[in-house]
Design a protein around this motif. Structure first.
Motif, PDB file in Angstrom:
ATOM      1  N   LEU A   1     -34.917  44.176  78.621  1.00 34.51           N
ATOM      2  CA  LEU A   1     -33.642  44.808  78.909  1.00 34.51           C
ATOM      3  C   LEU A   1     -33.852  46.278  79.233  1.00 34.51           C
ATOM      4  N   GLN A   2     -33.071  46.776  80.163  1.00 37.51           N
ATOM      5  CA  GLN A   2     -33.129  48.180  80.526  1.00 37.51           C
ATOM      6  C   GLN A   2     -31.715  48.732  80.601  1.00 37.51           C
ATOM      7  N   ALA A   3     -31.404  49.652  79.693  1.00 39.20           N
ATOM      8  CA  ALA A   3     -30.112  50.323  79.726  1.00 39.20           C
ATOM      9  C   ALA A   3     -30.236  51.597  80.554  1.00 39.20           C
ATOM     10  N   SER A   4     -29.199  51.896  81.310  1.00 41.45           N
ATOM     11  CA  SER A   4     -29.201  53.107  82.127  1.00 41.45           C
ATOM     12  C   SER A   4     -27.772  53.597  82.307  1.00 41.45           C
ATOM     13  N   GLY A   5     -27.634  54.793  82.884  1.00 42.06           N
ATOM     14  CA  GLY A   5     -26.318  55.329  83.190  1.00 42.06           C
ATOM     15  C   GLY A   5     -25.849  56.422  82.258  1.00 42.06           C
ATOM     16  N   GLY A   6     -26.663  56.783  81.282  1.00 38.70           N
ATOM     17  CA  GLY A   6     -26.274  57.850  80.382  1.00 38.70           C
ATOM     18  C   GLY A   6     -26.359  59.210  81.048  1.00 38.70           C
ATOM     19  N   GLY A   7     -25.957  60.220  80.311  1.00 38.87           N
ATOM     20  CA  GLY A   7     -26.006  61.578  80.837  1.00 38.87           C
ATOM     21  C   GLY A   7     -25.133  62.495  80.015  1.00 38.87           C
ATOM     22  N   LEU A   8     -24.867  63.658  80.583  1.00 36.31           N
ATOM     23  CA  LEU A   8     -24.004  64.655  79.937  1.00 36.31           C
ATOM     24  C   LEU A   8     -22.581  64.479  80.447  1.00 36.31           C
ATOM     25  N   VAL A   9     -21.657  64.317  79.534  1.00 36.35           N
ATOM     26  CA  VAL A   9     -20.260  64.091  79.888  1.00 36.35           C
ATOM     27  C   VAL A   9     -19.388  65.037  79.077  1.00 36.35           C
TER      28      VAL A   9
ATOM     29  N   PHE B   1     -25.692  48.765  70.636  1.00 35.71           N
ATOM     30  CA  PHE B   1     -25.669  49.622  69.464  1.00 35.71           C
ATOM     31  C   PHE B   1     -26.047  51.029  69.902  1.00 35.71           C
ATOM     32  N   ARG B   2     -25.831  51.984  69.041  1.00 37.74           N
ATOM     33  CA  ARG B   2     -26.222  53.356  69.343  1.00 37.74           C
ATOM     34  C   ARG B   2     -26.833  53.997  68.098  1.00 37.74           C
ATOM     35  N   GLN B   3     -27.593  55.002  68.351  1.00 38.72           N
ATOM     36  CA  GLN B   3     -28.201  55.730  67.242  1.00 38.72           C
ATOM     37  C   GLN B   3     -28.283  57.195  67.596  1.00 38.72           C
TER      38      GLN B   3
ATOM     39  N   PRO C   1     -17.266  64.080  71.221  1.00 40.49           N
ATOM     40  CA  PRO C   1     -18.599  64.555  70.827  1.00 40.49           C
ATOM     41  C   PRO C   1     -19.309  63.599  69.874  1.00 40.49           C
ATOM     42  N   GLU C   2     -18.564  62.921  69.024  1.00 41.28           N
ATOM     43  CA  GLU C   2     -19.189  61.976  68.083  1.00 41.28           C
ATOM     44  C   GLU C   2     -19.713  60.722  68.752  1.00 41.28           C
ATOM     45  N   ASP C   3     -19.451  60.551  70.032  1.00 41.03           N
ATOM     46  CA  ASP C   3     -20.045  59.448  70.785  1.00 41.03           C
ATOM     47  C   ASP C   3     -21.463  59.783  71.245  1.00 41.03           C
ATOM     48  N   THR C   4     -21.882  61.012  71.032  1.00 39.42           N
ATOM     49  CA  THR C   4     -23.228  61.408  71.423  1.00 39.42           C
ATOM     50  C   THR C   4     -24.263  60.608  70.652  1.00 39.42           C
ATOM     51  N   ALA C   5     -25.137  59.926  71.381  1.00 44.57           N
ATOM     52  CA  ALA C   5     -26.161  59.072  70.761  1.00 44.57           C
ATOM     53  C   ALA C   5     -26.998  58.450  71.871  1.00 44.57           C
TER      54      ALA C   5
ATOM     55  N   TRP D   1     -34.575  44.920  72.196  1.00 43.52           N
ATOM     56  CA  TRP D   1     -33.890  45.909  73.029  1.00 43.52           C
ATOM     57  C   TRP D   1     -34.899  46.747  73.773  1.00 43.52           C
ATOM     58  N   GLY D   2     -34.400  47.497  74.734  1.00 43.83           N
ATOM     59  CA  GLY D   2     -35.262  48.334  75.541  1.00 43.83           C
ATOM     60  C   GLY D   2     -35.264  49.769  75.063  1.00 43.83           C
ATOM     61  N   GLN D   3     -35.463  50.700  76.002  1.00 42.53           N
ATOM     62  CA  GLN D   3     -35.603  52.115  75.670  1.00 42.53           C
ATOM     63  C   GLN D   3     -34.282  52.797  75.374  1.00 42.53           C
ATOM     64  N   GLY D   4     -33.209  52.233  75.838  1.00 43.74           N
ATOM     65  CA  GLY D   4     -31.922  52.877  75.630  1.00 43.74           C
ATOM     66  C   GLY D   4     -31.672  53.988  76.638  1.00 43.74           C
ATOM     67  N   THR D   5     -30.467  54.522  76.596  1.00 43.70           N
ATOM     68  CA  THR D   5     -30.097  55.617  77.483  1.00 43.70           C
ATOM     69  C   THR D   5     -29.287  56.640  76.694  1.00 43.70           C
ATOM     70  N   GLN D   6     -29.593  57.903  76.903  1.00 45.07           N
ATOM     71  CA  GLN D   6     -28.977  58.975  76.123  1.00 45.07           C
ATOM     72  C   GLN D   6     -27.613  59.349  76.695  1.00 45.07           C
ATOM     73  N   VAL D   7     -26.645  59.444  75.809  1.00 47.18           N
ATOM     74  CA  VAL D   7     -25.310  59.915  76.172  1.00 47.18           C
ATOM     75  C   VAL D   7     -25.024  61.163  75.337  1.00 47.18           C
ATOM     76  N   THR D   8     -24.681  62.235  76.013  1.00 41.42           N
ATOM     77  CA  THR D   8     -24.337  63.478  75.332  1.00 41.42           C
ATOM     78  C   THR D   8     -22.949  63.902  75.771  1.00 41.42           C
TER      79      THR D   8
END
Length: 126
Positions: free
Chosen positions: A3-11, A36-38, A87-91, A116-123
């Motif tokens: 699996l590969q998650a993508s599409g994260g970024g700074l929002v 899931f998120r961490q 902001p609390e969605d940052t993970a 799961w894969g590497q995940g994608t960062q959401v800030t």
């Protein structure tokens, strides 16, 4: 399956994003794909998983009313669209296989995930 998650970024707060989960080695419809998120220094937080009893989808209370899950069968991609970001969605967000419900409490959704894969960062920040 990989699996590969993508599409994260700074929002900015109040904004929206759509994450993608692409699968290789299997078709998404054969997998129970959840999320899931961490965040740094925090425990893993189950966001989406499924009941083994009836297949119902469970979503974390923190995302209710803000989350839309869709699937493009032809592309073998699942989408996780979240709006009204806080902001609390940052993970770091991960999609995972065999997302099964463990506990559905009033304030806690506990799920188990197989891989799961590497995940994608959401800030979320202004």
């Amino acid at each position: 399956v990989q699996l590969q998650a993508s599409g994260g970024g700074l929002v900015q707060p109040g904004g929206s994003l759509r994450l993608s989960c692409a699968a290789s080695g299997s078709t998404l419809r054969d997998l129970r794909i959840g999320w899931f998120r961490q965040a740094p220094g925090k425990e893993r937080e189950g966001l989406v998983c499924f009941s083994t009893a009836d297949g119902a989808t469970y979503v974390a209370n923190s995302l209710l009313g803000r989350l839309t899950l869709t699937r493009d069968t032809a592309k073998n991609i699942m989408y996780f669209a979240l709006d009204s970001l806080k902001p609390e969605d940052t993970a770091r967000y991960y999609c995972a296989t065999e997302a099964l419900l463990s506990v559905n409490g009033p304030d806690t959704l506990r799920c188990t995930y197989e891989s799961w894969g590497q995940g994608t960062q959401v800030t979320v920040s202004s």
